[in-house]
Structure formats: structure tokens, C-alpha cells
Scaffold this motif. Structure first.
Motif, mmCIF file in Angstrom:
data_model
loop_
_atom_site.group_PDB
_atom_site.id
_atom_site.type_symbol
_atom_site.label_atom_id
_atom_site.label_comp_id
_atom_site.label_asym_id
_atom_site.label_seq_id
_atom_site.Cartn_x
_atom_site.Cartn_y
_atom_site.Cartn_z
ATOM 1 N N ALA A 169 0.748 -1.179 -0.011
ATOM 2 C CA ALA A 169 0.011 -0.156 0.089
ATOM 3 C C ALA A 169 1.075 1.293 0.107
ATOM 4 C CB ALA A 169 -0.853 0.038 1.303
ATOM 5 N N ARG A 170 1.892 1.262 0.609
ATOM 6 C CA ARG A 170 2.800 2.430 0.862
ATOM 7 C C ARG A 170 3.492 2.618 -0.462
ATOM 8 N NH1 ARG A 170 5.497 0.129 5.581
ATOM 9 N NH2 ARG A 170 4.272 0.913 7.302
ATOM 10 N N GLN A 171 3.875 1.502 -1.224
ATOM 11 C CA GLN A 171 4.614 1.540 -2.440
ATOM 12 C C GLN A 171 3.770 2.299 -3.474
ATOM 13 O OE1 GLN A 171 6.119 -2.609 -3.102
ATOM 14 N NE2 GLN A 171 8.080 -1.895 -2.181
ATOM 15 N N LEU A 172 2.332 1.617 -3.579
ATOM 16 C CA LEU A 172 1.474 2.132 -4.362
ATOM 17 C C LEU A 172 1.095 3.695 -4.243
ATOM 18 C CD1 LEU A 172 -0.641 1.455 -6.900
ATOM 19 C CD2 LEU A 172 -2.140 1.015 -4.868
ATOM 20 N N ARG A 173 0.961 3.825 -3.019
ATOM 21 C CA ARG A 173 0.591 5.570 -2.677
ATOM 22 C C ARG A 173 1.777 6.323 -3.241
ATOM 23 N NH1 ARG A 173 0.537 7.185 3.283
ATOM 24 N NH2 ARG A 173 2.491 6.779 3.048
ATOM 25 N N ASP A 174 3.063 5.898 -2.783
ATOM 26 C CA ASP A 174 4.405 6.470 -2.926
ATOM 27 C C ASP A 174 4.399 6.991 -4.864
ATOM 28 O OD1 ASP A 174 4.723 7.031 -0.437
ATOM 29 O OD2 ASP A 174 6.572 5.506 -0.503
ATOM 30 N N ASP A 175 3.982 5.716 -5.585
ATOM 31 C CA ASP A 175 4.276 5.798 -6.876
ATOM 32 C C ASP A 175 2.934 6.885 -7.393
ATOM 33 O OD1 ASP A 175 6.246 4.235 -6.983
ATOM 34 O OD2 ASP A 175 5.188 2.437 -7.451
ATOM 35 N N LEU A 176 1.780 6.659 -6.779
ATOM 36 C CA LEU A 176 0.600 7.295 -7.400
ATOM 37 C C LEU A 176 0.801 8.818 -6.949
ATOM 38 C CD1 LEU A 176 -2.294 5.009 -6.650
ATOM 39 C CD2 LEU A 176 -1.377 5.525 -8.890
ATOM 40 N N ARG A 177 1.388 9.278 -5.661
ATOM 41 C CA ARG A 177 1.550 10.759 -5.414
ATOM 42 C C ARG A 177 2.757 11.091 -6.247
ATOM 43 N NH1 ARG A 177 -0.207 12.967 -0.869
ATOM 44 N NH2 ARG A 177 1.574 14.164 -0.752
ATOM 45 N N ALA A 178 3.526 10.370 -6.639
ATOM 46 C CA ALA A 178 4.664 11.096 -7.430
ATOM 47 C C ALA A 178 3.892 11.302 -9.006
ATOM 48 C CB ALA A 178 5.896 9.982 -7.746
ATOM 49 N N ARG A 179 3.409 10.413 -9.396
ATOM 50 C CA ARG A 179 2.646 10.673 -10.913
ATOM 51 C C ARG A 179 1.887 11.704 -10.771
ATOM 52 N NH1 ARG A 179 -0.953 11.582 -14.159
ATOM 53 N NH2 ARG A 179 -1.238 10.247 -16.148
ATOM 54 N N ALA A 180 0.853 11.820 -9.539
ATOM 55 C CA ALA A 180 -0.033 13.083 -9.600
ATOM 56 C C ALA A 180 0.832 14.344 -9.397
ATOM 57 C CB ALA A 180 -1.020 12.905 -8.224
ATOM 58 N N ALA A 181 1.930 14.318 -9.059
ATOM 59 C CA ALA A 181 2.850 15.443 -8.726
ATOM 60 C C ALA A 181 3.594 16.024 -10.053
ATOM 61 C CB ALA A 181 3.803 15.581 -7.604
ATOM 62 N N GLY A 182 3.500 15.007 -10.966
ATOM 63 C CA GLY A 182 4.118 15.109 -12.369
ATOM 64 C C GLY A 182 5.554 14.557 -12.210
ATOM 65 N N GLU A 183 5.815 13.654 -11.213
ATOM 66 C CA GLU A 183 7.297 13.145 -11.079
ATOM 67 C C GLU A 183 7.286 11.632 -11.653
ATOM 68 O OE1 GLU A 183 7.661 13.407 -7.116
ATOM 69 O OE2 GLU A 183 7.532 15.715 -6.927
ATOM 70 N N PRO A 184 8.372 11.410 -12.025
ATOM 71 C CA PRO A 184 8.479 9.835 -12.614
ATOM 72 C C PRO A 184 8.144 8.908 -11.263
ATOM 73 C CG PRO A 184 10.678 10.768 -12.552
ATOM 74 C CD PRO A 184 9.682 11.884 -12.004
ATOM 75 N N CYS A 185 7.574 7.730 -11.523
ATOM 76 C CA CYS A 185 7.433 6.753 -10.345
ATOM 77 C C CYS A 185 8.677 6.149 -10.345
ATOM 78 C CB CYS A 185 6.299 5.836 -11.093
ATOM 79 S SG CYS A 185 4.735 6.393 -11.047
ATOM 80 N N ALA A 186 9.014 5.444 -9.054
ATOM 81 C CA ALA A 186 10.122 4.756 -8.626
ATOM 82 C C ALA A 186 10.491 3.887 -9.466
ATOM 83 C CB ALA A 186 10.165 4.294 -7.274
ATOM 84 N N GLN A 187 9.719 2.954 -10.200
ATOM 85 C CA GLN A 187 9.785 1.619 -10.831
ATOM 86 C C GLN A 187 8.521 1.350 -11.456
ATOM 87 O OE1 GLN A 187 11.886 -1.002 -8.380
ATOM 88 N NE2 GLN A 187 10.084 -1.780 -7.396
ATOM 89 N N VAL A 188 8.509 0.217 -12.236
ATOM 90 C CA VAL A 188 7.357 -0.550 -12.560
ATOM 91 C C VAL A 188 6.945 -1.398 -11.570
ATOM 92 C CG1 VAL A 188 6.096 -1.818 -14.511
ATOM 93 C CG2 VAL A 188 7.815 -0.200 -14.991
ATOM 94 N N ARG A 189 5.785 -1.245 -11.133
ATOM 95 C CA ARG A 189 5.256 -2.167 -10.227
ATOM 96 C C ARG A 189 4.098 -3.127 -10.637
ATOM 97 N NH1 ARG A 189 8.253 -0.764 -5.889
ATOM 98 N NH2 ARG A 189 8.193 1.390 -5.350
ATOM 99 N N GLU A 190 4.047 -4.403 -10.550
ATOM 100 C CA GLU A 190 2.894 -5.065 -10.742
ATOM 101 C C GLU A 190 1.930 -5.223 -9.723
ATOM 102 O OE1 GLU A 190 2.770 -9.527 -12.071
ATOM 103 O OE2 GLU A 190 4.304 -8.334 -13.458
ATOM 104 N N VAL A 191 0.759 -4.973 -9.923
ATOM 105 C CA VAL A 191 -0.272 -5.278 -8.949
ATOM 106 C C VAL A 191 -1.360 -5.823 -9.399
ATOM 107 C CG1 VAL A 191 -1.790 -3.633 -7.484
ATOM 108 C CG2 VAL A 191 0.534 -2.734 -8.104
ATOM 109 N N GLY A 192 -1.994 -6.839 -8.909
ATOM 110 C CA GLY A 192 -2.775 -7.733 -9.441
ATOM 111 C C GLY A 192 -4.321 -7.136 -9.192
ATOM 112 N N ILE A 193 -4.879 -7.061 -10.434
ATOM 113 C CA ILE A 193 -6.182 -6.636 -10.617
ATOM 114 C C ILE A 193 -7.032 -7.933 -11.526
ATOM 115 C CG2 ILE A 193 -6.067 -4.092 -10.032
ATOM 116 C CD1 ILE A 193 -6.524 -3.748 -13.032
ATOM 117 N N GLN A 194 -8.162 -7.919 -11.447
ATOM 118 C CA GLN A 194 -8.704 -8.872 -12.059
ATOM 119 C C GLN A 194 -10.120 -8.153 -12.768
ATOM 120 O OE1 GLN A 194 -9.316 -11.138 -8.508
ATOM 121 N NE2 GLN A 194 -7.693 -12.751 -9.168
ATOM 122 N N VAL A 195 -10.357 -9.019 -13.924
ATOM 123 C CA VAL A 195 -11.722 -8.423 -14.631
ATOM 124 C C VAL A 195 -12.724 -9.530 -14.364
ATOM 125 C CG1 VAL A 195 -12.856 -8.305 -16.904
ATOM 126 C CG2 VAL A 195 -10.405 -7.575 -16.471
#
Length: 181
Positions: A72-98
Motif C-alpha cells: 500500500a505504501r509503495q502504491l501510494r508513493d508511486d501514485l503521489r509521484a505521478r500526480a505531482a508530475g514526477e516519475p514513479c520509482a519503478q514499474v510495479r505489478e499489482v494484481g487486478i482482475q476482470v
């Protein structure tokens, strides 16, 4: 709570995204689990993270493991960086399903809280609204907000507070520069 079986035996029930209202609102609330101004972090402990989930009607998820909290912390940090116009730390795989419902509807879903939040982000991105989720540029604020302006140009979480401070600061700097010239 709209839990539905994935239709595959032996799997945990999926929680469909339709339980949370507007996924953009959920995303902004998740980004604001870090409050720079107050110096608080909901993701500082598993108990407060679980409480946040319950407050957002997502208490069906068990978020008390250290792995879930770290994800959760990693996802939030990446999303906050993206929302601030900064690059995300790295590509992360998060499991979602259809999930396919009996009436033929397609829903993004997840069996864990981080996947559920990622499904909300994916939905907002598919709806081409992710660029409306922004972080206030004021260093003492950094609050997430949803830009509802027609041309997507809103900068500050609050024009009355952060925007006014920035404009006053710029005005003082212009006056000081003029006085020294």
C-alpha cells in the motif's frame, strides 16, 4: 458490500469496484493518507490502515499483514509521484482482475486492498481522468485533489490558502527585486 465470487473454485471472493462510488474520489482519499501539513501517515501502522479501509466501506479486506501495508505504501508513493508530475520509482505489478457479471457487465476487481485501489486507478485512467488527480505544489501542503476545472489547469488544492500564499510570496519577491534594482 458487493462481494462476488470469481467463479473459480478455491479463490477468494472479489470485491467489485462499484462499492466505492467514484473511484477518483477513492484515489484522492488514498493519496491523502499521507498528510504533509499535519505530519501524519495512515499507512504508518496496519491498524490505522485497516481503520481507513473500514471507514471507506472496504473492511472486508484484511490489511493487517506487513506485506499488504508495504504494498500500500509503495502504491501510494508511486501514485503521489505521478500526480505531482514526477516519475514513479519503478514499474510495479499489482494484481487486478476482470470480473464478468451474469448480466454481461465487465468490472475491474480485486481480492486484496492494494489490488482494489489499483483497479480504481485503472478505471480512472480508462475514463481518461487520471490527469485530473493532482498534488498541490506547496511544499508545506502536498495535498491531493481532483481538478474539476474545464481545461484541467487547476494548480492548488485551495486557491484561498495555498494559491493565495504563493501569489503573495511572488508579489513580495517582485517588490524586493524592484527595490534592489
Amino acid at each position: 458490500m458487493a462481494e462476488k465470487s470469481a467463479g473459480v473454485s478455491g479463490t477468494r471472493p472479489l470485491v467489485l469496484l462499484d462499492v466505492c462510488g467514484d473511484p477518483a474520489e477513492l484515489l484522492v482519499d488514498f493519496l491523502n493518507t499521507l498528510d504533509v501539513d499535519e505530519g501524519t501517515d495512515v499507512l504508518a501502522s496496519a491498524e490505522s490502515w485497516q481503520g481507513w479501509l473500514e471507514a471507506h466501506e472496504l473492511g472486508c479486506f484484511d490489511a493487517t499483514t506487513g506485506e499488504e501495508l508495504a504494498a500500500a505504501r509503495q502504491l501510494r508513493d508511486d501514485l503521489r509521484a505521478r500526480a505531482a508530475g514526477e516519475p514513479c520509482a519503478q514499474v510495479r505489478e499489482v494484481g487486478i482482475q476482470v470480473a464478468l457479471s451474469g448480466d454481461g457487465q465487465v468490472e475491474l476487481s480485486a481480492a486484496n486492498p492494494v489490488g482494489f485501489l489499483a483497479a480504481a486507478v485503472a478505471t480512472v485512467a480508462i475514463e481518461q481522468r487520471l490527469d485530473r488527480v493532482k498534488i498541490c505544489p506547496a511544499d508545506d501542503c502536498r495535498w491531493a485533489f481532483y481538478d474539476i476545472s474545464r481545461n484541467r489547469s487547476r494548480q492548488w488544492c485551495s486557491m484561498e490558502v495555498c494559491g493565495n500564499r504563493a501569489k503573495a510570496r511572488a508579489h513580495r519577491e517582485r517588490l524586493a527585486a524592484r527595490d534592489t534594482a
